[in-house]
Each structure stands twice: as C-alpha cells, then as structure tokens.
Enzyme design. Structure first.
Site, short mmCIF file in Angstrom:
data_model
loop_
_atom_site.label_atom_id
_atom_site.label_comp_id
_atom_site.label_asym_id
_atom_site.label_seq_id
_atom_site.Cartn_x
_atom_site.Cartn_y
_atom_site.Cartn_z
N ARG A 262 0.86 -1.19 0.00
CA ARG A 262 0.00 0.00 0.00
C ARG A 262 0.89 1.24 0.00
O ARG A 262 1.94 1.25 0.67
CB ARG A 262 -0.90 0.04 1.23
CG ARG A 262 -2.09 -0.92 1.20
CD ARG A 262 -3.13 -0.56 0.16
NE ARG A 262 -4.29 -1.44 0.19
CZ ARG A 262 -4.41 -2.59 -0.48
NH1 ARG A 262 -3.43 -3.00 -1.27
NH2 ARG A 262 -5.50 -3.32 -0.39
N GLU B 144 -4.45 7.16 -5.14
CA GLU B 144 -4.63 6.40 -6.39
C GLU B 144 -5.92 6.79 -7.06
O GLU B 144 -6.94 6.90 -6.37
CB GLU B 144 -4.62 4.89 -6.08
CG GLU B 144 -3.27 4.43 -5.54
CD GLU B 144 -3.20 2.92 -5.28
OE1 GLU B 144 -4.19 2.23 -5.51
OE2 GLU B 144 -2.13 2.46 -4.86
N HIS C 127 -1.37 -0.23 -9.66
CA HIS C 127 -1.93 -1.16 -8.66
C HIS C 127 -2.51 -2.43 -9.33
O HIS C 127 -3.71 -2.68 -9.28
CB HIS C 127 -3.01 -0.45 -7.82
CG HIS C 127 -3.27 -1.12 -6.51
ND1 HIS C 127 -3.68 -0.44 -5.39
CD2 HIS C 127 -3.17 -2.43 -6.12
CE1 HIS C 127 -3.82 -1.29 -4.38
NE2 HIS C 127 -3.53 -2.51 -4.81
#
Ligand code: GLV
Length: 320
Positions: free
Chosen positions: A238, A267, A286
C-alpha cells in the site's frame, strides 16, 4: 424474501448471476468509474450486504447510515479502506479475499523487481524514442538480481511466495516481520533480521506488510538513509507504507538507486506527482493481483463470503 445487496462496480456476469440466486442485486453499472460517494451513501441505508472494492472508503460516517447491513465483502486481501472498529461495534461482518491472489501478486512483485533492476521500461522507451544508436559497454546497465540480497518486510503469504521465487534466482533472502516465521525459515533457508539490519544489508527491499496505523510511513527518511546507494525499493503493498516525499528525495539525490511502485498514497497517482518525473522509478497502476484467473477467483471468493454471511454461515475469510 431475498436479502438486498449492492455491488459497487460492474463485475463478471456469471458472478452476478450466481449472487442473484440468493440475493436481490443492485449494481453500479460502470467498470472504470467508481461509484460516487453520494450514491453509496444512499444505497447503504437499506441494503443487507455490500460487495465492494478497495477503491471504496467504508468509513464510520458511511457505516452509521446503514440500518440493515450485515456484511461488507471486500474484493481484496487488504482492508484498510474499511473502518473495522465501527463495523465491529455495529455487528457487521467484514470479509476479504486472501489466498487466491498470493501467487499472482508474488509474480508481479518479482516482475517489478526485475524490471526496475534491469531498467526494462527505460530500455523500451530508449528504443522507441530512437535513442538506440549503437551497442555500448555501459549502456542501460542495471543491478544484478542473482546473488543479491533480498530483504522482505512482512513475511505473510505473499512474502513467502516471493522468497520462493527469489531462491530460484540464487538470491540471499532476509526478512523482518512482527513475529518470527520459523517454519518459513526452515523451509526456505531465509533469515530473520531486525529492521535496521534489513535496510542496511539488502540490495532489494520489498514492502509487503498490511497497511495499518503502525505501518503508516514505515519507510521514511531515516529508513531510506540506511539503505545502500545501490539498493532498490519495491512496494506492491500500500502506498501509505512508504513516505513518498522522502522517497522522492532519496531517488532524486541518488541516495538509493531506484524504486518499483505498484501502489501510491493517492490512487490514481496524480500525473504531476514529482515521483513520475524520475527516470529511476518504474510505476504501475496497482495491478499486483491483476491476472484474469485471479481476479475472477477473487470475485468468486468475495461472493462466497457475502452469501455465507447473509445465510448466517461462517465465511471462509472473515476479518471480523
Ligand atoms: C490488492 O491490493 C488487494 O489488497 O487485494
């Protein structure tokens, strides 16, 4: 009467059909646009179950609007997007999808490590931009992977799967974790070290811990200053675990050699983020668990968790 559930993103038709066998399904119809908060706030008021992604913030103010909600099924292994304490207080079950994404995420982590070490993205742009005039002795030279020391921070399922891959590349693997993993140590011949030692000795530092209050900014200026100037940082966990300002400075000043990042504090990462201007960073959107098979398995596990919770049965993966 069937329980009512809301799915926060358009998911695979077959999975929706499966949920429809036991539930009334309401679904946000977009694949690439997240459900607006205002819509989620309306839906949560009356639903019995929520099928959500890591892009949704399931915080106190949202959970407090829920009157019938029994389960929040997160289609992810990480659940830092959910206020677990409030869910617990309200008696709402929270579930996640570990296990099925372990190998795929370890594959991506190793791919990112290799791409960063051997400058694959830079090399590809170099060719396409017409910079490739000749073969030359030190052109696009990177760092060796074989024989290097890999330091894994967080020895959970994905950490172990990464260690296994690294051994196939003749790497020396050290790790740091809240608790010792003696079984993994014996199985893979990996060595437990304290955090400072890991940072000082590793050629590659891979961050694989869950994101919690304790791991927020776990890698910041001090930690980066302990790393070798030839070292590479990889983060597929993360964004909030690594302080991006400190990382930007360390990379810009070449205090560390490079970074491979699949995750960011915000994000999608804003395109004017300074880190994107650096040549020694490989960035991905991601996609750690993004193989077709694995994403379908994750949706399937999230469905199973959801349905079992609504039937008052124990789902396979309960967070609380
Ligand atoms: C992805 O980041 C996940 O937590 O599943």
């Amino acid at each position: 009467m069937k329980p009512t559930i809301f799915i926060t993103r358009k998911i695979d038709d077959q999975i929706v059909e499966k949920i429809k066998e036991t539930c009334e399904v309401d679904m946000w119809p977009e694949e690439e646009i997240p459900v607006p908060r205002s819509v989620l706030e309306e839906k949560v008021k009356y639903i019995d179950g929520l099928f959500c992604l890591l892009t949704e913030t399931i915080d106190k103010s949202l959970l407090e609007k829920a009157e019938n909600l029994k389960v929040v099924s997160n289609m992810a292994v990480g659940y830092n997007n959910i206020d677990i304490q409030t869910a617990k207080e309200k008696g709402i079950t929270v579930t996640n999808t570990p296990g099925v994404l372990t190998q795929t995420t370890a594959d991506l982590t190793f791919a990112l490590l290799m791409a960063t070490a051997r400058r694959l993205v830079e090399g590809s742009s170099y060719l396409r931009d017409g910079e490739w005039k000749t073969w030359s002795p030190m052109q696009l030279t990177g760092q060796d992977i074989h024989g290097a020391t890999l330091g894994i921070i967080g020895m959970g399922r994905i950490g172990e799967a990464l260690a296994k891959r690294a051994l196939g590349f003749d790497m020396n693997v050290i790790y740091h974790n809240r608790s010792r993993k003696t079984e993994a140590e014996e199985k893979y011949g990996i060595t437990y070290v304290n955090m400072d030692q890991l940072l000082k000795e590793s050629d590659f530092v891979c961050v694989l811990t869950p994101y919690t209050k304790e791991t927020h900014d776990l890698i910041s200026e001090k930690e980066l200053s302990l790393m070798k100037d030839t070292a590479i940082l990889i983060n597929t966990a993360r964004g909030g675990i690594v302080n991006e300002e400190a990382l930007y400075k360390a990379l810009k000043d070449r205090r560390i050699w490079a970074a491979g990042l699949d995750v960011f504090q915000e994000e999608p990462v804003p395109l004017d983020h300074p880190i994107l201007s650096l040549p020694n960073v490989v960035t991905l959107p991601h996609i750690g668990s993004a193989s077709i098979k694995t994403r379908l398995k994750m949706a399937d596990v999230a469905t199973d968790n959801l349905i079992k919770s609504l039937k008052n049965e124990t789902p396979k993966y309960v967070v609380i």
